[in-house]
Design an enzyme around this catalytic site. Structure first.
Site, PDB file in Angstrom:
ATOM      1  N   CYS A  20       0.818  -1.216   0.000  1.00  0.00           N
ATOM      2  CA  CYS A  20       0.000   0.000   0.000  1.00  0.00           C
ATOM      3  C   CYS A  20       0.848   1.259   0.000  1.00  0.00           C
ATOM      4  CB  CYS A  20      -0.921   0.004   1.208  1.00  0.00           C
ATOM      5  SG  CYS A  20      -0.019   0.207   2.768  1.00  0.00           S
ATOM      6  N   CYS A  23       4.651   1.526   4.071  1.00  0.00           N
ATOM      7  CA  CYS A  23       5.995   1.306   4.628  1.00  0.00           C
ATOM      8  C   CYS A  23       6.961   2.350   4.099  1.00  0.00           C
ATOM      9  CB  CYS A  23       6.485  -0.108   4.297  1.00  0.00           C
ATOM     10  SG  CYS A  23       5.443  -1.407   4.987  1.00  0.00           S
ATOM     11  N   CYS A 127       3.663  -7.346   5.275  1.00  0.00           N
ATOM     12  CA  CYS A 127       3.312  -8.049   4.032  1.00  0.00           C
ATOM     13  C   CYS A 127       4.523  -8.759   3.451  1.00  0.00           C
ATOM     14  CB  CYS A 127       2.716  -7.074   3.028  1.00  0.00           C
ATOM     15  SG  CYS A 127       1.194  -6.312   3.608  1.00  0.00           S
ATOM     16  N   CYS A 165       2.844  -2.680  10.482  1.00  0.00           N
ATOM     17  CA  CYS A 165       1.846  -2.218   9.510  1.00  0.00           C
ATOM     18  C   CYS A 165       1.384  -0.817   9.911  1.00  0.00           C
ATOM     19  CB  CYS A 165       0.690  -3.212   9.451  1.00  0.00           C
ATOM     20  SG  CYS A 165      -0.447  -2.933   8.084  1.00  0.00           S
ATOM     21  N   HIS A 205       3.446  -5.945  25.957  1.00  0.00           N
ATOM     22  CA  HIS A 205       2.690  -6.010  27.215  1.00  0.00           C
ATOM     23  C   HIS A 205       3.597  -5.714  28.414  1.00  0.00           C
ATOM     24  CE1 HIS A 205      -0.605  -7.553  29.701  1.00  0.00           C
ATOM     25  NE2 HIS A 205       0.129  -8.544  30.154  1.00  0.00           N
ATOM     26  N   CYS A 208       4.251  -1.872  28.543  1.00  0.00           N
ATOM     27  CA  CYS A 208       3.081  -0.987  28.444  1.00  0.00           C
ATOM     28  C   CYS A 208       2.837  -0.229  29.753  1.00  0.00           C
ATOM     29  CB  CYS A 208       1.843  -1.830  28.106  1.00  0.00           C
ATOM     30  SG  CYS A 208       0.358  -0.822  27.913  1.00  0.00           S
ATOM     31  N   CYS A 228      -6.678  -0.810  31.323  1.00  0.00           N
ATOM     32  CA  CYS A 228      -6.077  -1.734  30.353  1.00  0.00           C
ATOM     33  C   CYS A 228      -7.087  -2.091  29.260  1.00  0.00           C
ATOM     34  CB  CYS A 228      -5.642  -2.987  31.107  1.00  0.00           C
ATOM     35  SG  CYS A 228      -5.171  -4.342  30.032  1.00  0.00           S
ATOM     36  N   CYS A 234      -6.983  -6.045  22.992  1.00  0.00           N
ATOM     37  CA  CYS A 234      -5.562  -5.699  22.880  1.00  0.00           C
ATOM     38  C   CYS A 234      -4.715  -6.966  22.699  1.00  0.00           C
ATOM     39  CB  CYS A 234      -5.097  -4.934  24.118  1.00  0.00           C
ATOM     40  SG  CYS A 234      -3.416  -4.334  23.949  1.00  0.00           S
ATOM     41  N   CYS A 243       7.192  -0.561  20.788  1.00  0.00           N
ATOM     42  CA  CYS A 243       6.367   0.639  20.545  1.00  0.00           C
ATOM     43  C   CYS A 243       6.221   1.526  21.782  1.00  0.00           C
ATOM     44  CB  CYS A 243       4.986   0.245  20.031  1.00  0.00           C
ATOM     45  SG  CYS A 243       4.987  -0.839  18.609  1.00  0.00           S
ATOM     46  N   CYS A 255      -0.150   3.118  19.562  1.00  0.00           N
ATOM     47  CA  CYS A 255      -1.566   2.730  19.540  1.00  0.00           C
ATOM     48  C   CYS A 255      -2.238   2.802  20.911  1.00  0.00           C
ATOM     49  CB  CYS A 255      -1.716   1.333  18.936  1.00  0.00           C
ATOM     50  SG  CYS A 255      -1.217   1.268  17.201  1.00  0.00           S
ATOM     51  N   CYS A 262      -3.685  -2.676  20.955  1.00  0.00           N
ATOM     52  CA  CYS A 262      -2.643  -3.146  20.023  1.00  0.00           C
ATOM     53  C   CYS A 262      -3.262  -4.183  19.099  1.00  0.00           C
ATOM     54  CB  CYS A 262      -1.497  -3.759  20.831  1.00  0.00           C
ATOM     55  SG  CYS A 262      -0.341  -4.703  19.835  1.00  0.00           S
ATOM     56  N   CYS A 265       0.298  -5.983  14.894  1.00  0.00           N
ATOM     57  CA  CYS A 265       0.603  -5.872  13.459  1.00  0.00           C
ATOM     58  C   CYS A 265       1.997  -6.350  13.094  1.00  0.00           C
ATOM     59  CB  CYS A 265       0.373  -4.441  12.972  1.00  0.00           C
ATOM     60  SG  CYS A 265       1.660  -3.264  13.469  1.00  0.00           S
TER      61      CYS A 265
HETATM   62 FE1  SF4 Z   1      -1.141  -5.282  27.944  1.00  0.00          FE
HETATM   63 FE2  SF4 Z   1      -2.678  -4.094  26.122  1.00  0.00          FE
HETATM   64 FE3  SF4 Z   1      -3.303  -3.888  28.704  1.00  0.00          FE
HETATM   65 FE4  SF4 Z   1      -1.142  -2.623  27.725  1.00  0.00          FE
HETATM   66  S1  SF4 Z   1      -3.290  -2.210  27.204  1.00  0.00           S
HETATM   67  S2  SF4 Z   1      -1.246  -3.826  29.610  1.00  0.00           S
HETATM   68  S3  SF4 Z   1      -0.426  -4.115  26.198  1.00  0.00           S
HETATM   69  S4  SF4 Z   1      -3.278  -5.813  27.476  1.00  0.00           S
END
Ligand code: SF4
Length: 310
Positions: A20, A23, A127, A165, A205, A208, A228, A234, A243, A255, A262, A265
């Site tokens: 697309c 990238c 991809c 992605c 995770h 995060c 969460c 997620c 990320c 995201c 999440c 991707c």
């Molecule tokens: Fe885990 Fe998603 Fe919750 Fe963050 S938002 S703690 S990545 S499940």
């Protein structure tokens, strides 16, 4: 030796297949390093990427562009091949055509030709790395990743996957810089699905900022609520990427911080197992890339059997 003579040139070709262009846009949006560092200045001290073919940004077009590509292909020095997009194989590959000097062929065939003479292949985006959205079920165009195409053709090459992605520009430029400085990655540099551990070695995770709320079972029930996002689908618990630390758009956001679950991707299961995006899904079994322990070259792609095949 003068300053200009001390810079090592690294020829590179960026081949766009079924994609697309997201990238390309992502890499153009790099902040540190910038795309200027990547293709005009030195990406790493003493190393310049001589990007000879990239159809979205190159000034040349038509036969002139194809002559440059052909000359790069025939040179003995080899080149870095960047593959962007999946490769259609159904109907003898006729869903994707690629120009070549004096004619045209399928994207699938052209990618194999270019890879055969490359010193290293980098798949940029999900991809090219795993098939991604183009290979999503029912995959009527028969799209495959470059690793699957090489494996089916019996071509063994050093290959590294930089999925996403789109991917974060740092993931791509950092991988290119490492290859300029240290050559093809060793098997220990990459994870079982071919990604650089430097960027994809940890679970999203675990990084995060909402992890404390996950542990405390404080879950958001709708998009926009604090808490969460696990109950909203997620995929962070089985997605490997940095990320949360790196942030997209010059480190501004990513995201989950923007309030979206999440989507996983960067994983080989995207998007088939990630969907429905906003619902919880089970932990998928992943395909495995098998490498020669000495050379690091890809020797096989092992796909898990679907429940229908098993
Ligand atoms: Fe885990 Fe998603 Fe919750 Fe963050 S938002 S703690 S990545 S499940």
């Amino acid at each position: 030796m003068g300053k200009a003579e001390s810079v090592k040139e690294h020829p590179a070709v960026w081949f766009q297949a079924s994609a697309c262009s997201g990238c390309v846009v992502a890499v153009l949006n790099g902040a540190a390093p910038t795309v200027r560092d990547l293709v005009v200045d030195q990406l790493a001290p003493g190393h310049h990427v001589n990007l000879r073919f990239q159809q979205t940004i190159m000034a040349a077009s038509g036969e002139t562009a194809l002559q440059i590509l052909g000359a790069t292909e025939e040179a003995k020095e080899g080149y870095l091949l960047v593959v962007d997009g999946a490769l259609p194989t159904a109907a003898r590959g006729l869903f994707g055509r690629a120009a070549k000097k004096g004619g045209h062929t399928t994207m699938h065939q052209r990618a194999l030709e270019l890879a055969a003479k490359a010193s290293l292949v980098i798949a940029v985006g999900t991809c090219a790395s795993y098939g991604g959205i183009h290979a999503a079920e029912p995959n009527p165009t028969g799209c495959v990743s470059i690793a699957e195409a090489l494996n089916a053709a019996g071509v063994s090459k050093p290959l590294i996957n930089v999925p996403g992605c789109p991917p974060h520009p740092d993931w791509f430029t950092g991988t290119v810089a490492q290859s300029l400085l240290f050559g093809a990655p060793s098997p220990s540099d990459v994870d079982p699905v071919g990604r650089p551990r430097r960027f994809f070695g940890r679970l999203l995770h675990d990084l995060c900022p909402r992890r404390g709320e996950f542990e405390a079972h404080k879950f958001a029930s709708t998009i926009g609520e604090p808490g969460c996002l696990y109950e909203l689908g997620c995929k962070g618990p089985w997605t490997h990427a940095d990320c949360p630390e790196r942030g997209f758009n010059h480190g501004v956001n990513w995201c989950v911080r923007a309030g979206s679950p999440c989507h996983g991707c960067v994983e080989p299961f995207f998007p088939d197992v990630s969907c429905p995006i906003y619902e919880k899904t089970g932990l998928p079994e992943l395909p495995r890339l098998v490498r020669d322990q000495d050379s690091g070259e890809l020797t096989a792609v092992l796909r898990p059997k679907s429940s229908e095949e098993a």
